[in-house]
Structure formats: C-alpha cells, structure tokens
Design an enzyme around this catalytic site. Structure first.
Site, short mmCIF file in Angstrom:
data_model
loop_
_atom_site.label_atom_id
_atom_site.label_comp_id
_atom_site.label_asym_id
_atom_site.label_seq_id
_atom_site.Cartn_x
_atom_site.Cartn_y
_atom_site.Cartn_z
N HIS A 42 -7.22 -2.80 10.58
CA HIS A 42 -6.99 -2.78 9.13
C HIS A 42 -5.78 -3.64 8.75
O HIS A 42 -4.88 -3.89 9.55
CB HIS A 42 -6.85 -1.35 8.58
N ASN A 75 -7.19 -0.29 14.27
CA ASN A 75 -8.62 -0.47 13.98
C ASN A 75 -8.86 -1.79 13.26
O ASN A 75 -9.94 -2.01 12.71
CB ASN A 75 -9.15 0.70 13.13
N ASP A 119 0.83 -1.21 0.00
CA ASP A 119 0.00 0.00 0.00
C ASP A 119 0.87 1.26 0.00
O ASP A 119 2.10 1.18 0.07
CB ASP A 119 -0.95 -0.02 1.21
N GLU A 137 -9.64 -0.46 5.40
CA GLU A 137 -10.21 0.05 6.64
C GLU A 137 -11.50 -0.70 6.98
O GLU A 137 -12.06 -1.41 6.12
CB GLU A 137 -10.51 1.55 6.47
#
Ligand code: F6R
Length: 242
Positions: free
Chosen positions: A138, A136, A67, A143
C-alpha cells in the site's frame, strides 16, 4: 520512474531533504505532502536541521498529510497528525494555516475527503509527495484493490495493515479504516518520492519496481509516474534484479 540506491538511510534522507529545500527555494509557496510512519521520520529530521542551519523561509510553504487512521484522536502518539506535529510543525514553528490534515475523528468522513480535495485544488495541486510502502504494497491507505483513479477516500484496512499498524501505538488499537489521498492525487503530483529502507522492505520494493502494474499491488502505480522516484537503501534494494 527512476530508482536511486543509497548506502544507508542517512544518505537517502539527506538527499531527499535537500530536494525539499531546493523546491521551497525555487517555489516558496510549494505544497508538499508527507506520509507518516517510520520511513519518512529521518528525512523530516534532516529537513528540520537544514531549514534551521540555512534559515530557509517557510512562511509561504504549505503542507498536507497523506493519510490518517480513522477513529484515532490526533493527540494519540502514533496518529499521523501527532507525528507531523512532533516532526515538523513544532520544531519549525509552522503556523496552523499552513497545513491541512485529515481529521480521522470526523463524524462526516466523506466531507473530510471533499475538504481535502478542495484544499489541494485551491493550492493549485501538489508539488511534491514523500510516501512510504506498506508490507502489502500500500501507499497511504490505498490498500490492494484501490483504484488508480480516485481522489481522497475512506478505505477498509486489510489484515496486514491493521496488525503491522499496532507498532506505532503504545496500546493495542482498533484499526479498521483509513482516510487517504488517492492515486489520482499521486499521479497528478509534480514529483513523487517513494522511500524505503531495511531488508524487510526488499520484497515489496522488488514488486513495486519490477513487478506488474496492477491495483492488486498498489505501489506498482509508481511505474506510471514520469516524475516518480523510488529511493532505497542497499538493504531494501537487495532483491532488485537490475
Ligand atoms: C503512513 C502511510 C503508510 C506507510 C507505510 C509504511 O502515513 O501512509 O502507507 O507509509 O505503511 O510504513 P513504515 O514507513 O512505518 O514502514
């Protein structure tokens, strides 16, 4: 999915670097995908050391980045590209033709996603992925809410990712979007290693490994992968029930 617990991050990194070497010895043209961030840094260093000591031939191996932050130039310390260059490409003299990375500065990010998907297809798929897990849940920039059924895509970053992400940069950065491989890539990768170390990751590891499989907690996707491995140190494993 299998969970393996190591005494510390050095033992974890040594094991994973060995897995990478074994893959390349077995398949010299292997395609390996790596995350950036803090978690894989030590594994990359172990891999470099082993390659140099054992004179492993990397001339046919291929690498892709998982990413990138959108709008962050590759020269900026903290960009994923910059990490890969410092961790792997420079120390191992990996040729530019051997790696393909997202350009987060591209004026056409959809085209950037297509180029990555086509590159992966042309390589015959991904042999190994090494990914981390965010606070979170991810993976990459998938997400909460990201579909399990997409390839490369651009994702608006949630508040946790934008604020936690500041730790990688020397100055405050505007982090609004990420460009990332999707879970269709992860699920079709031959072997996936999710790694985490330290107590701060214990809660998210517990949810990823023992929680419900749901797009609301993206790392739970690992439970769907037959060849998925969660590698953790004792601190990150401390909330696991089994
Ligand atoms: C970075 C990436 C992110 C990180 C995750 C954990 O390329 O894909 O998903 O893996 O945010 O970051 P660290 O390892 O810094 O805790």
């Amino acid at each position: 999915m299998i969970t393996k617990i190591f005494t510390d991050n050095d033992a974890l990194s040594d094991y994973l670097a060995e897995q990478m070497i074994e893959l390349i010895l077995e398949k010299p043209t292997a395609l390996i995908c790596f995350a950036s961030g803090n978690s894989p840094r030590n594994t990359a260093a172990c891999f470099v050391q082993k390659v140099q000591e054992r004179k492993v031939d990397l001339s046919r191996f291929h690498f892709i980045g998982l990413d990138e932050w959108v709008g962050v130039p590759s020269a900026v310390k903290g960009s994923c590209q910059n990490d890969f260059k410092n961790w792997l490409f420079e120390p191992l003299a990996i040729e530019a033709g051997q790696y393909h990375l997202f350009n987060g500065m591209s004026a056409d990010l959809d085209e950037e996603c297509i180029r990555m998907d086509e590159h992966i297809a042309a390589q015959g798929g991904i042999d190994m992925m090494v990914v981390g897990i965010g606070m979170n849940g991810h993976i990459g920039f998938n997400e909460p809410g990201s579909s399990f059924d997409v390839k490369s895509h651009v994702v608006p970053l949630d508040e946790i990712t934008s604020s936690v992400g500041q730790k990688y940069f020397e100055q405050s950065m505007k982090l609004s979007y990420g460009i990332t491989l999707g879970f269709q890539h992860l699920l079709s990768t031959k072997k996936v290693f999710l790694i985490a170390n330290g107590e701060a990751k214990a809660g998210v590891i517990q949810k990823a490994v023992e929680g419900e499989v749901t797009t609301a907690f993206p790392a739970s996707v690992m439970q769907m992968h037959e060849n998925g491995f969660v590698l953790v140190d004792e601190a990150a494993a401390s909330l696991l029930k089994t």
